[in-house]
Design a protein around this motif. Sequence first.
Motif, PDB file in Angstrom:
ATOM      1  N   LYS A  79       2.210  -6.270  49.563  1.00  0.00           N
ATOM      2  CA  LYS A  79       2.652  -7.468  50.277  1.00  0.00           C
ATOM      3  C   LYS A  79       4.157  -7.431  50.535  1.00  0.00           C
ATOM      4  CE  LYS A  79       2.367 -12.524  50.047  1.00  0.00           C
ATOM      5  NZ  LYS A  79       1.842 -13.657  49.248  1.00  0.00           N
ATOM      6  N   VAL A  80       4.524  -7.642  51.781  1.00  0.00           N
ATOM      7  CA  VAL A  80       5.933  -7.684  52.182  1.00  0.00           C
ATOM      8  C   VAL A  80       6.233  -9.102  52.671  1.00  0.00           C
ATOM      9  CG1 VAL A  80       7.721  -6.698  53.653  1.00  0.00           C
ATOM     10  CG2 VAL A  80       5.813  -5.272  52.879  1.00  0.00           C
ATOM     11  N   PRO A  81       6.863  -9.923  51.831  1.00  0.00           N
ATOM     12  CA  PRO A  81       7.180 -11.289  52.274  1.00  0.00           C
ATOM     13  C   PRO A  81       8.348 -11.293  53.245  1.00  0.00           C
ATOM     14  CG  PRO A  81       8.057 -10.912  50.085  1.00  0.00           C
ATOM     15  CD  PRO A  81       7.286  -9.667  50.452  1.00  0.00           C
ATOM     16  N   MET A  82       8.360 -12.243  54.125  1.00  0.00           N
ATOM     17  CA  MET A  82       9.475 -12.354  55.082  1.00  0.00           C
ATOM     18  C   MET A  82       9.639 -13.807  55.508  1.00  0.00           C
ATOM     19  SD  MET A  82       7.712 -10.316  58.235  1.00  0.00           S
ATOM     20  CE  MET A  82       7.785  -8.856  57.235  1.00  0.00           C
ATOM     21  N   GLN A  83      10.807 -14.082  56.003  1.00  0.00           N
ATOM     22  CA  GLN A  83      11.153 -15.444  56.401  1.00  0.00           C
ATOM     23  C   GLN A  83      12.006 -15.384  57.658  1.00  0.00           C
ATOM     24  OE1 GLN A  83      14.136 -18.138  54.212  1.00  0.00           O
ATOM     25  NE2 GLN A  83      12.175 -18.808  53.373  1.00  0.00           N
ATOM     26  N   VAL A  84      11.760 -16.299  58.572  1.00  0.00           N
ATOM     27  CA  VAL A  84      12.545 -16.335  59.800  1.00  0.00           C
ATOM     28  C   VAL A  84      12.691 -17.788  60.232  1.00  0.00           C
ATOM     29  CG1 VAL A  84      10.474 -16.002  61.217  1.00  0.00           C
ATOM     30  CG2 VAL A  84      12.717 -15.490  62.177  1.00  0.00           C
ATOM     31  N   THR A  85      13.870 -18.115  60.751  1.00  0.00           N
ATOM     32  CA  THR A  85      14.133 -19.465  61.258  1.00  0.00           C
ATOM     33  C   THR A  85      14.099 -19.436  62.781  1.00  0.00           C
ATOM     34  OG1 THR A  85      15.483 -20.045  59.339  1.00  0.00           O
ATOM     35  CG2 THR A  85      15.772 -21.362  61.326  1.00  0.00           C
ATOM     36  N   ILE A  86      13.313 -20.319  63.362  1.00  0.00           N
ATOM     37  CA  ILE A  86      13.205 -20.411  64.815  1.00  0.00           C
ATOM     38  C   ILE A  86      13.616 -21.821  65.240  1.00  0.00           C
ATOM     39  CG2 ILE A  86      11.378 -18.686  64.892  1.00  0.00           C
ATOM     40  CD1 ILE A  86       9.373 -20.954  65.258  1.00  0.00           C
TER      41      ILE A  86
END
Length: 641
Positions: A407-414
Motif C-alpha cells: 500500500k502506497v498512501p498519498m494525499q493531494v489538495t485540489i
Amino acid sequence: MMRSLFAGVSGLRNHQTRMDVIGNNIANVNTVGFKGSRVNFQDILSQTLQGASSPQGNRGGTNPKQVGLGMAVASIDTIFTDGSYQPTGKQTDLAITGQGFFILADGNQKYYTRAGNFDFDVQGNYVVPGTGLKVAGWMADSVTGNIDTTGDLTTIKIPVGEMMKAQQTSRITFGKNLSASAIKTGTEAERVAADAALAAAQADKTLADADLQSAQTALATATTALNAAQTAKVKAEAVETAIKNARDAMIAAKAAANDLDTGAPPTATPASVAALANTAAALAAAAKTAADKDGDTTTITKATTLQTDANSFKTAAENLVAGLGGASPHSVALLADIAEASANDAYDNGAKAELDNVATPAFTAAQNEKNIKEADYKTAAQTALDAATAVTNASEAVKAAYNETSKVPMQVTIYDSQGNPYTINASIIKTGDNTWEFTPSGTAVNKDGVTVGTITGNPSTIAFDRFGVYDALNTMVNSLTIDPAGGPYAGAGAFTVDLDFSAISQYASESTAKATEQNGWADGTLDGVTIDATGTIVGNFTNGMSKNLARVAMAVFNNPGGLNKAGDNLYTETNNSGIADIGTSGTGGRGEFAGGTLEMSNVDLAQQFSDMIITQRGFQANSKIITTTDEMLELLANLKR
C-alpha cells in the motif's frame, strides 16, 4: 609659412576634441550601460606644388609634390562592446548580454538604451526612475498568462495587488515509482472469496471436530465394553479351569473308588481313595469360589452342587477309612459317581458353556466393535486434521488477501471553482502481477480535518508491461466526482477531476509514487515579481502560484554606431542606424537578459589613460609647430631692418 601654422592649429583643435572624448569616457566610467567613444583622425586637402609626370624617353616618371594642410576628425565612433556585469539583487534591474537595446517610450517617441536600472512607479508602470520613460514590451493575457510577441508593442504596467483568479482542478497527475517486488494485495472480490472460504473451512472443522468427539466417545465406550468382556472372559476361563481341575480330580477319585469297590485290580485302598476324595473336594471348593467371583448363576448353582457332592464323597471316604457310619466301598463308589456326574455337569453345562457361549462371543463382539470404533476414530481424526489444515490455509489466504504491505498512501489538495481547498486521501495497492489499484477515500476534508465533500468514483486499475513501463492499453482510469453538498463549500457545486497515471513507472526500487501535480489553485494577490533570461516578468502570488505578466522587448540595429545619443543614456534612430528590429531576446541576433543585474560602462581606464598621454603628446607637438612658425615669421619680419 602660414601652411604650417594652420596645420598646427588644426592639430591643436582636433587633439583637443580627442581629449574631450577621452574626458567624457572617463567621466562616465561608472555610468550604467555607458558605451565609450573613440576619435579617428584623417588628413585634409594637400596643396600640389608639382604634379606627377609619366616616364618619357630616357627619363623616368616623377611623383607629385604636395604639402598637407593639416588634419581633421574623420569620425567619433561609439564602441558597443559589452561592459562588465554587476549583480544588484534588485529583481527589477536588467542587463543585456550580447547585442540589443531596451525600448523606452514617452507616448510620442521611442528611445533605446543599454541601461536597465528600472523600477515600478506608483501606478505599476515599469519605468526608468530618473526620467519616467516607460519600458516597452508585450502584456500577457490576464487569464491564460500567454504572451503574444507578434502583436504591437505597449508599455509594461503591472498594478500593485493584482489578483489571480481561482482555478478549479480538472486533472491530477501522478508520478514516480511503484515497487515491482511488492507483494500483491487481494481485490475486494478476492477478499470476499477468501473470507467465504475461511468461513466454510471453519464450519467444516466444527463438524469434523464434533464427529471426532463422537468417535472418540464411541471408541472409549467400546474400549470399556471390551475391557469388561475381557474381564468376564478371564473370570469364565478361571471358573472353567477350576471346575475342569475339580472334574479331573473327581474322575481320578471315582476310578480309585470303583477299583476299591470291585477289587479288580485291587490297586486302591480306602486311604488312597480318601486322599483323592479330599483333593477333589478341595478343588470343588476352589471351583465354587471361582464361580462366585464370576457371578454366573447357572455356574454358581452347578458349582455348589459339585461342592456338596464332592464333600459327601469325601466324608464317606473318610468314614470308610475310619470304619464309621457304616460306610462301604460300594457306598463310597456310588457317592463318587454322583460327584463325578456333578463335576461333568458343572463343567459341560456350567463353566464351559458360559465360556464358549457367553464370555468368548461377548469378548469377540466387543473386540470387533472396538476395532470398528477405532477405525471410525482414525477416520474422524484424519478428517479433523484435514479440516484444521484447511482452516490454516484459508486463514493464510485471508491474510494474503488483506495484506497491505504494498500500500502506497498519498494525499493531494485540489480546488473548486471558488478556490476552496479539498484534501483527498487515497492509496495505491498492488493487486496482481504488473497491476495496481488506485482507491480514493470516500470524503474530502479541509486543512482543519473537517469533512467538506463526498468523493465518488470507482477504483482505477493501473497496468504496466514486463519492462515496468506504463501500459495505457490495459489501464482503466475512472474520474472522481467531488460533491460539497451539505458542507461549507456547497455553493461551489460538484465537479469532476480526471486522473493521469502515465508518468508512473514500476521498477524494483522502493515505492515513491505520489501526486506530482494538479492544475487548480486558490485565488491570490501579487506578492512580487521576477524577470527571467527571456525578459518575461513572472508574478509570484500569495497562493503559491506564479504567472507570466509581461515580456520586455529588445531591439537591434544593423548599425548601432549610427544611433544618435540623446542624453540620459538614451539613443534615437538616425538614417544611418537603420530601423529598429524589435523582437524577443535570443532570436534574430538579439542577446539575452540577465535579471537582478546591471551592465556597467565598457570604458577601459588603462586604455583611456594611455590615449590621454598620446593625445597630450600630440597636442604638445602641434603647439611646438605654432611657436616655431611664429619665431620664423618674426625673423622674416625683422629682415627689413
